[in-house]
Design an enzyme around this catalytic site. Structure first.
Site, PDB file in Angstrom:
ATOM      1  N   HIS A   1      -5.763  -1.128   6.354  1.00  0.00           N
ATOM      2  CA  HIS A   1      -5.883  -0.610   7.723  1.00  0.00           C
ATOM      3  C   HIS A   1      -6.786  -1.493   8.572  1.00  0.00           C
ATOM      4  CE1 HIS A   1      -3.624   2.843   6.485  1.00  0.00           C
ATOM      5  NE2 HIS A   1      -4.570   3.285   5.683  1.00  0.00           N
TER       6      HIS A   1
ATOM      7  N   TYR B   1      -5.296   7.780  -6.916  1.00  0.00           N
ATOM      8  CA  TYR B   1      -6.551   8.499  -7.155  1.00  0.00           C
ATOM      9  C   TYR B   1      -6.353   9.932  -7.656  1.00  0.00           C
ATOM     10  CZ  TYR B   1      -5.548   9.949  -2.293  1.00  0.00           C
ATOM     11  OH  TYR B   1      -4.939  10.405  -1.137  1.00  0.00           O
TER      12      TYR B   1
ATOM     13  N   HIS C   1     -11.804   3.816  -2.838  1.00  0.00           N
ATOM     14  CA  HIS C   1     -11.082   4.601  -1.850  1.00  0.00           C
ATOM     15  C   HIS C   1     -11.563   4.295  -0.447  1.00  0.00           C
ATOM     16  CE1 HIS C   1     -10.119   7.966   0.809  1.00  0.00           C
ATOM     17  NE2 HIS C   1      -8.992   8.015   0.117  1.00  0.00           N
TER      18      HIS C   1
ATOM     19  N   ARG D   1      -4.873  15.589   6.688  1.00  0.00           N
ATOM     20  CA  ARG D   1      -5.425  15.474   5.342  1.00  0.00           C
ATOM     21  C   ARG D   1      -5.445  16.821   4.625  1.00  0.00           C
ATOM     22  NH1 ARG D   1     -11.480  13.389   3.733  1.00  0.00           N
ATOM     23  NH2 ARG D   1     -11.994  15.370   4.704  1.00  0.00           N
TER      24      ARG D   1
ATOM     25  N   HIS E   1       0.838  -1.206   0.000  1.00  0.00           N
ATOM     26  CA  HIS E   1       0.000   0.000   0.000  1.00  0.00           C
ATOM     27  C   HIS E   1       0.865   1.243   0.000  1.00  0.00           C
ATOM     28  CE1 HIS E   1      -3.733   2.184   0.438  1.00  0.00           C
ATOM     29  NE2 HIS E   1      -3.259   2.851   1.470  1.00  0.00           N
TER      30      HIS E   1
ATOM     31  N   HIS F   1       0.938   5.566  -1.297  1.00  0.00           N
ATOM     32  CA  HIS F   1       0.521   6.802  -1.957  1.00  0.00           C
ATOM     33  C   HIS F   1       1.819   7.566  -2.200  1.00  0.00           C
ATOM     34  CE1 HIS F   1      -3.669   6.024  -0.931  1.00  0.00           C
ATOM     35  NE2 HIS F   1      -3.344   5.916   0.339  1.00  0.00           N
TER      36      HIS F   1
ATOM     37  N   ASP G   1       2.325   3.039   3.016  1.00  0.00           N
ATOM     38  CA  ASP G   1       1.225   3.997   2.947  1.00  0.00           C
ATOM     39  C   ASP G   1       1.698   5.430   2.759  1.00  0.00           C
ATOM     40  OD1 ASP G   1      -1.236   5.184   3.058  1.00  0.00           O
ATOM     41  OD2 ASP G   1      -1.707   4.608   5.087  1.00  0.00           O
TER      42      ASP G   1
END
Length: 444
Positions: A266, A120, A202, A81, A58, A60, A317
């Site tokens: 997760h 994404y 997502h 975020r 995983h 990003h 991640d």
């Protein structure tokens, strides 16, 4: 291409074996010969412990630009975020290629031979498609090729800001509008020798329930991996119960999302019934302990999930660090903190999560083992650093999991080709500069 490697110590079938010759033919392992006390003529020596290549399930990639800068002050996942959105808004296909190339090179230095990229960032910041609708995804595939590692691009459906909420201004570039439009665009992505295409939801807050089955069916018809962020935050669980009178796991089950090709990422805040649903369906679970602790998410029920039948894998991640050895031991050590008891997983079980089960989650079932027919992806760690020196060689697996770090990786081999030699990336010799330059381009 034919080449052979002599492994001073090799992790074979859950055991450490001394003096192993691996013959590589056309990118795959052709033969494995044990009990050779010294390298035969023509074989390249790999001193230390050699493992199957590590799978980072995983990722990003663009989150790597946040390392260090999000540690100032206090906050939660939700405040983090907002900073993440600022970086996402600045990325273009060119800057994302440069950043991902450097990040994937950092992964190669850490012994990672395959990454699952949960992707994404599809469109321009205002939501308009690029002339090539998959320009951002193609940039990631090209970046992995230049960094020398395999990739499973998990093209991600992201259609809403929350239950009943349209995408906010930050999320416009994430959304295709509908799941059918997402499926049409994702279908244009092409696999290559080093790249496979999978799908992702997502989260249940970002994909309305009416669209879940479209994504699941897209992956099912292609026999492709399907990943989903699941119950990372209690706020997601509460909102899902309010909107649908059920947990996110139950909602996914009701719409055909769970199954052996699916991986929940997760899975931090689950009920006993959720755990049973994941285990009974054979759905995998990807734990990302360094991110989960960095974002103050909590400690997921990894031991209970595995006991229920959910295969475990590992991911870095948000890339607070990129170190699969740290992820592996953190899963065990976090469980020790939660239960105040030691020994939930053996070193062999944790290495399996970092290798074979991680590759299976990403659709590379022929990777993750040192055996004839497997992809010739290898990771060697030194047993002579200040962290790893001392223990008996028969305890090399325990040393790797509970003492080694990414700095102990000496060689990374993908398809029989040396990508990292003696700690240096062969295609990108100055990875720190590549990281610094590509991050500066999106942080200033």
């Amino acid at each position: 291409m034919q080449v052979s490697y002599w492994l001073e110590h090799a992790w074979l079938g859950g055991n450490v074996e001394p003096g192993v010759l691996v013959e590589v033919r056309d990118g795959r392992i052709g033969a494995v010969v044990k009990n050779l006390p010294s390298p035969p003529p023509g074989a390249q020596s790999l001193r230390g412990l050699t493992l199957p290549g590590l799978a980072n399930t995983h990722s990003h990639a663009f989150h790597r630009a946040l390392r260090g800068t999000v540690q100032v002050g206090s906050g939660t996942f939700w405040t983090w975020r907002e900073i993440m959105y600022q970086v996402a808004a600045k990325l273009t296909p060119d800057t994302y290629f440069a950043l991902a190339r450097a990040v994937y090179a950092e992964m190669a230095l850490a012994g990672i031979t395959c990454v699952g990229e949960f992707h994404y960032l599809h469109h321009q910041p205002d939501g308009r498609p690029y002339d090539d609708p998959n320009a951002m995804g193609e940039a990631l595939i090209a970046a992995a090729a230049e960094a020398g590692i395999r990739i499973t691009l998990l093209d991600t459906a992201y259609l809403a800001a929350g239950f009943g909420e349209k995408p906010n201004r930050h999320q416009l570039r994430f959304s295709d509008g509908t799941s059918d439009a997402w499926a049409e665009r994702a279908a244009q992505l092409k696999e290559t020798d080093h790249a496979r295409i999978g799908a992702a939801i997502h989260s249940v807050r970002a994909v309305p329930q009416a669209h879940l089955s479209t994504v699941a069916d897209w992956a099912r018809t292609r026999h492709a991996p399907l990943h989903v962020h699941l119950s990372e935050q209690t706020a997601e669980n509460d909102a899902c119960r309010t909107a649908h009178d059920r947990t996110p796991t139950r909602l996914l089950a009701d719409h055909g999302v769970l199954g052996p090709r699916t991986t929940a990422v997760h899975a931090t805040h689950l009920t006993d019934a959720d755990i049973a649903l994941l285990g009974d369906s054979g759905t995998g679970t990807c734990m990302c302990p360094t991110t989960e602790r960095d974002l103050a998410d909590g400690i997921g029920p990894a031991a209970a999930l595995q006991k229920a039948g959910s295969p475990l894998s590992l991911g870095s991640d948000s890339h607070a660090v990129i170190d699969l050895f740290e992820e592996a031991r953190a899963m065990e050590l976090d469980e020790r903190l939660r239960t105040r008891r030691r020994g939930h997983w053996t070193a062999a079980a944790l290495l399996r999560a970092a290798t074979a089960d991680g590759h299976a989650s990403l659709g590379w079932q022929q990777a993750g083992a040192i055996e004839p027919g497997a992809l010739a992806d290898l990771t060697t760690i030194t047993l002579r650093s200040v962290r790893t020196a001392g223990p008996l060689p028969r305890l090399a697996a325990e040393t790797a999991v509970f003492a080694a770090t990414n700095a102990d990786v000496s060689h990374t081999i993908v398809g029989g080709r040396v990508i990292v030699r003696d700690g240096t990336h062969q295609q990108i010799p100055d990875v720190p500069t590549a990281l610094a330059d590509s991050i500066a381009a999106v942080r200033t």
